[in-house]
Design an enzyme around this catalytic site. Structure first.
Site, mmCIF file in Angstrom:
data_model
loop_
_atom_site.group_PDB
_atom_site.id
_atom_site.type_symbol
_atom_site.label_atom_id
_atom_site.label_comp_id
_atom_site.label_asym_id
_atom_site.label_seq_id
_atom_site.Cartn_x
_atom_site.Cartn_y
_atom_site.Cartn_z
ATOM 1 N N ILE A 13 0.843 -1.209 0.000
ATOM 2 C CA ILE A 13 0.000 0.000 0.000
ATOM 3 C C ILE A 13 0.874 1.253 0.000
ATOM 4 C CG2 ILE A 13 -1.930 1.191 1.103
ATOM 5 C CD1 ILE A 13 -2.671 -1.457 2.446
ATOM 6 N N ILE A 61 11.939 1.474 11.744
ATOM 7 C CA ILE A 61 11.193 2.473 12.525
ATOM 8 C C ILE A 61 11.480 2.331 14.026
ATOM 9 C CG2 ILE A 61 9.352 2.889 10.837
ATOM 10 C CD1 ILE A 61 7.530 1.077 12.566
ATOM 11 N N THR A 140 -6.179 -0.792 10.384
ATOM 12 C CA THR A 140 -6.968 -1.823 9.680
ATOM 13 C C THR A 140 -8.318 -2.045 10.362
ATOM 14 O OG1 THR A 140 -7.031 -4.228 9.355
ATOM 15 C CG2 THR A 140 -5.533 -3.459 11.019
ATOM 16 N N ASP A 141 -9.283 -2.528 9.583
ATOM 17 C CA ASP A 141 -10.586 -2.878 10.173
ATOM 18 C C ASP A 141 -10.475 -4.082 11.108
ATOM 19 O OD1 ASP A 141 -10.149 -4.848 8.243
ATOM 20 O OD2 ASP A 141 -12.107 -4.626 7.264
ATOM 21 N N GLU A 142 -9.336 -4.810 11.023
ATOM 22 C CA GLU A 142 -9.212 -6.031 11.836
ATOM 23 C C GLU A 142 -9.156 -5.726 13.336
ATOM 24 O OE1 GLU A 142 -6.692 -9.096 10.212
ATOM 25 O OE2 GLU A 142 -6.851 -8.230 8.216
ATOM 26 N N TYR A 165 -1.614 -10.277 14.950
ATOM 27 C CA TYR A 165 -1.484 -9.101 14.059
ATOM 28 C C TYR A 165 -2.455 -8.004 14.470
ATOM 29 C CZ TYR A 165 -2.631 -6.202 9.985
ATOM 30 O OH TYR A 165 -2.927 -5.138 9.156
ATOM 31 N N LYS A 169 -1.890 -4.162 15.990
ATOM 32 C CA LYS A 169 -2.368 -2.938 15.336
ATOM 33 C C LYS A 169 -3.293 -2.164 16.278
ATOM 34 C CE LYS A 169 -1.782 -1.763 11.563
ATOM 35 N NZ LYS A 169 -0.700 -0.922 10.956
ATOM 36 N N ASN A 194 -9.815 -4.883 3.570
ATOM 37 C CA ASN A 194 -8.796 -5.577 2.757
ATOM 38 C C ASN A 194 -8.559 -4.866 1.424
ATOM 39 O OD1 ASN A 194 -9.812 -7.664 4.676
ATOM 40 N ND2 ASN A 194 -8.336 -8.924 3.569
HETATM 41 P P1 NAD Z 1 3.329 -4.944 3.403
HETATM 42 O O1 NAD Z 1 3.636 -6.095 4.279
HETATM 43 O O2 NAD Z 1 3.133 -5.161 1.931
HETATM 44 O O3 NAD Z 1 4.465 -3.834 3.553
HETATM 45 C C1 NAD Z 1 5.020 -3.485 4.792
HETATM 46 C C2 NAD Z 1 6.281 -2.669 4.523
HETATM 47 O O4 NAD Z 1 6.825 -2.277 5.796
HETATM 48 C C3 NAD Z 1 7.386 -3.458 3.801
HETATM 49 O O5 NAD Z 1 7.956 -2.666 2.782
HETATM 50 C C4 NAD Z 1 8.413 -3.734 4.910
HETATM 51 O O6 NAD Z 1 9.753 -3.839 4.414
HETATM 52 C C5 NAD Z 1 8.221 -2.514 5.794
HETATM 53 N N1 NAD Z 1 8.652 -2.734 7.183
HETATM 54 C C6 NAD Z 1 8.368 -3.789 7.983
HETATM 55 N N2 NAD Z 1 8.946 -3.650 9.185
HETATM 56 C C7 NAD Z 1 9.592 -2.447 9.151
HETATM 57 C C8 NAD Z 1 10.357 -1.735 10.110
HETATM 58 N N3 NAD Z 1 10.568 -2.214 11.327
HETATM 59 N N4 NAD Z 1 10.869 -0.526 9.761
HETATM 60 C C9 NAD Z 1 10.662 -0.035 8.504
HETATM 61 N N5 NAD Z 1 9.964 -0.680 7.562
HETATM 62 C C10 NAD Z 1 9.418 -1.870 7.884
HETATM 63 O O7 NAD Z 1 2.042 -4.267 4.037
HETATM 64 P P2 NAD Z 1 0.802 -3.537 3.352
HETATM 65 O O8 NAD Z 1 -0.209 -4.543 2.963
HETATM 66 O O9 NAD Z 1 1.297 -2.556 2.357
HETATM 67 O O10 NAD Z 1 0.209 -2.752 4.600
HETATM 68 C C11 NAD Z 1 0.683 -1.449 4.946
HETATM 69 C C12 NAD Z 1 -0.049 -0.976 6.181
HETATM 70 O O11 NAD Z 1 -1.453 -0.953 5.915
HETATM 71 C C13 NAD Z 1 0.144 -1.870 7.388
HETATM 72 O O12 NAD Z 1 0.300 -1.062 8.528
HETATM 73 C C14 NAD Z 1 -1.143 -2.683 7.463
HETATM 74 O O13 NAD Z 1 -1.436 -3.006 8.796
HETATM 75 C C15 NAD Z 1 -2.157 -1.695 6.904
HETATM 76 N N6 NAD Z 1 -3.327 -2.278 6.235
HETATM 77 C C16 NAD Z 1 -3.174 -3.237 5.270
HETATM 78 C C17 NAD Z 1 -4.303 -3.726 4.607
HETATM 79 C C18 NAD Z 1 -4.180 -4.746 3.495
HETATM 80 O O14 NAD Z 1 -5.193 -5.236 2.996
HETATM 81 N N7 NAD Z 1 -2.987 -5.092 3.040
HETATM 82 C C19 NAD Z 1 -5.581 -3.253 4.948
HETATM 83 C C20 NAD Z 1 -5.695 -2.270 5.934
HETATM 84 C C21 NAD Z 1 -4.555 -1.792 6.569
HETATM 85 P P1 TYD Z 2 -5.478 -12.393 3.721
HETATM 86 O O1 TYD Z 2 -5.256 -11.951 2.310
HETATM 87 O O2 TYD Z 2 -4.363 -13.064 4.446
HETATM 88 O O3 TYD Z 2 -6.014 -11.127 4.509
HETATM 89 P P2 TYD Z 2 -6.649 -11.022 6.012
HETATM 90 O O4 TYD Z 2 -6.387 -12.289 6.741
HETATM 91 O O5 TYD Z 2 -5.881 -9.895 6.583
HETATM 92 O O6 TYD Z 2 -8.093 -10.738 5.817
HETATM 93 O O7 TYD Z 2 -6.702 -13.397 3.725
HETATM 94 C C1 TYD Z 2 -7.958 -13.009 3.221
HETATM 95 C C2 TYD Z 2 -8.924 -14.159 3.479
HETATM 96 O O8 TYD Z 2 -8.532 -15.278 2.669
HETATM 97 C C3 TYD Z 2 -8.884 -14.660 4.911
HETATM 98 O O9 TYD Z 2 -10.207 -15.007 5.312
HETATM 99 C C4 TYD Z 2 -8.009 -15.894 4.852
HETATM 100 C C5 TYD Z 2 -8.255 -16.430 3.456
HETATM 101 N N1 TYD Z 2 -7.116 -17.132 2.804
HETATM 102 C C6 TYD Z 2 -7.315 -18.391 2.223
HETATM 103 O O10 TYD Z 2 -8.412 -18.951 2.241
HETATM 104 N N2 TYD Z 2 -6.243 -18.990 1.620
HETATM 105 C C7 TYD Z 2 -5.003 -18.424 1.587
HETATM 106 O O11 TYD Z 2 -4.047 -19.050 1.062
HETATM 107 C C8 TYD Z 2 -4.831 -17.131 2.181
HETATM 108 C C9 TYD Z 2 -3.498 -16.450 2.166
HETATM 109 C C10 TYD Z 2 -5.918 -16.514 2.768
#
Ligand code: NAD
Ligand code: TYD
Length: 351
Positions: A13, A61, A140-142, A165, A169, A194
């Site tokens: 993101i 960080i 996150t909504d989680e 996780y 958060k 998500n």
């Molecule tokens: P990601 O795992 O793809 O990326 C995380 C990044 O943080 C990576 O580039 C990693 O190298 C860096 N990182 C990890 N530990 C670090 C540290 N100690 N110092 C500096 N950098 C560090 O994650 P994402 O999916 O892009 O999510 C980004 C943020 O958005 C997170 O805080 C996550 O909780 C939140 N979020 C994600 C989703 C989703 O669907 N992916 C939804 C809602 C919120």
């Molecule tokens: P994920 O992408 O890991 O996001 P989150 O757990 O943060 O919602 O998973 C999305 C949904 O998909 C979750 O209900 C778990 C499920 N899932 C599978 O069924 N198979 C998989 O291999 C993965 C990675 C997730």
């Protein structure tokens, strides 16, 4: 010029957000701070960094002396904290790293910003803050836990996380709010559902399924696949964060989501159909422990206050995402060439 510190922007993101703000605003200068863990890939932002408007620093960080040096040198006005350990399954395997990065890392960033931004004290003894500064936490909504068949998460839904996780958060969110309440720090928080879209690491459901199909592997669905997630195209999330940093109220939490609920099994079937592959590739595997049943965001607040609405419909977003993975085979092949193979073996071989 506004100086931004964007952490975690070599991840999914953060990278999309970085590209979005560099294209949208001429008046921002960005330092990206990223530890380049397994989830961070510098190649994703190679074309965006190392010029006069954007500069990359590899670092943690949790490293306070480094943060202090960066704050002193670049005089940040805005911090946007994406850096995190972000995968639920990995948090079940190794919770402590999640506490370290997500809680202590966030608190460390808050303290570095506080040290750099406080200008004095007001009549009540509260710190006063440099004009125009903002600390934005990407959450996150989680943190709200899990819903039954009915209802939605609002900003006042009690926080009830289940996974290590989401517990980490939640704790980080509490610290961000505590810094606002205790020190009047100008903060904001987004709690998004998500995300999916380009540059997502293939440990998460949508890119994992796309990659497995392209690699001719089975498609693992946890349990019956009836768990529901509320999917948002990543650019819509980036736009929401940008809007909140510019126009959102300080001290507020904003939910971000687009009323796009789907069961996991539906998602997998949609991807099979788009790629012309049979649903017989689907393999039901052992369920995730403590698996949250349903997430669903009520985005009324951000819509009413700031006019935000998701712009990309799921039908279009998923097509764009699949096409992106088809067009960027080199990107994901590089990403999955290293540690990911061990991870996949460990997570899926005996599931
Ligand atoms: P990601 O795992 O793809 O990326 C995380 C990044 O943080 C990576 O580039 C990693 O190298 C860096 N990182 C990890 N530990 C670090 C540290 N100690 N110092 C500096 N950098 C560090 O994650 P994402 O999916 O892009 O999510 C980004 C943020 O958005 C997170 O805080 C996550 O909780 C939140 N979020 C994600 C989703 C989703 O669907 N992916 C939804 C809602 C919120
Ligand atoms: P994920 O992408 O890991 O996001 P989150 O757990 O943060 O919602 O998973 C999305 C949904 O998909 C979750 O209900 C778990 C499920 N899932 C599978 O069924 N198979 C998989 O291999 C993965 C990675 C997730």
């Amino acid at each position: 010029m506004k100086n931004y510190l964007v952490t975690g922007a070599a991840g999914f993101i953060g990278a999309n957000y970085l590209k979005y703000i560099l294209a949208k605003h001429d008046d921002v200068r960005v330092v990206v701070l990223d530890l380049l863990t397994y989830a961070g890939y510098l190649g994703t932002i190679a074309g965006d960094v190392d010029n006069e408007r954007c500069f990359f620093v590899k670092g943690d960080i949790c490293d306070r002396p480094l943060l202090d040096r960066l704050f002193a040198e670049y005089k940040f006005d805005v911090v946007v904290n994406f850096a995190a350990e972000s995968h639920v399954d990995r948090s079940i395997d190794n919770p402590q790293l999640f506490l370290q990065t997500n809680i202590l890392g966030t608190q460390n960033l808050l303290d570095a910003a506080r040290a750099a931004w406080v200008t004095g004290r007001d009549a009540q003894g509260y710190p006063t803050w440099r004009n125009g500064v903002r600390f934005h936490q990407v959450s996150t909504d989680e943190v709200y836990g899990s819903l039954g068949a009915e209802g939605f998460f609002t900003e006042t839904t009690p926080l009830q996380p289940h996974s290590p996780y989401s517990a980490s958060k939640t704790s980080a969110d509490h610290f961000v709010c505590a810094y606002h309440d205790t020190y009047h720090m100008p903060v904001s928080i987004t709690r998004c559902s998500n995300n999916y879209g380009p540059y997502q690491f293939p440990e998460k459901l949508i890119p994992l399924i796309i990659n497995n199909i392209l690699a001719g592997k089975p498609l693992p669905v946890y349990g019956k696949g009836e768990n529901v997630r509320d999917w948002l195209y990543v650019e819509d999330h980036c736009k929401a964060i940008d809007l909140i940093i510019h126009k959102g109220r300080v001290g507020e939490v904003y939910n971000v989501g687009g009323h796009n609920e789907k069961q996991n099994i539906e998602i997998v079937k949609i991807i099979c159909k788009e790629l012309g592959k049979p649903e017989s590739l689907i393999t039901h595997v052992g369920d995730r422990k403590g698996h949250d049943m349903r997430y669903a965001i009520d985005p009324t607040k951000i819509h009413n206050e700031l006019g935000w609405l998701p712009e990309t419909k799921f039908e279009d977003g998923i097509k764009k995402t699949i096409q992106w993975y088809l067009d960027n085979r080199e990107w994901w092949e590089t990403i999955i060439s290293g540690e990911y193979q061990n991870y996949y073996e460990k997570m899926y071989s005996n599931r």
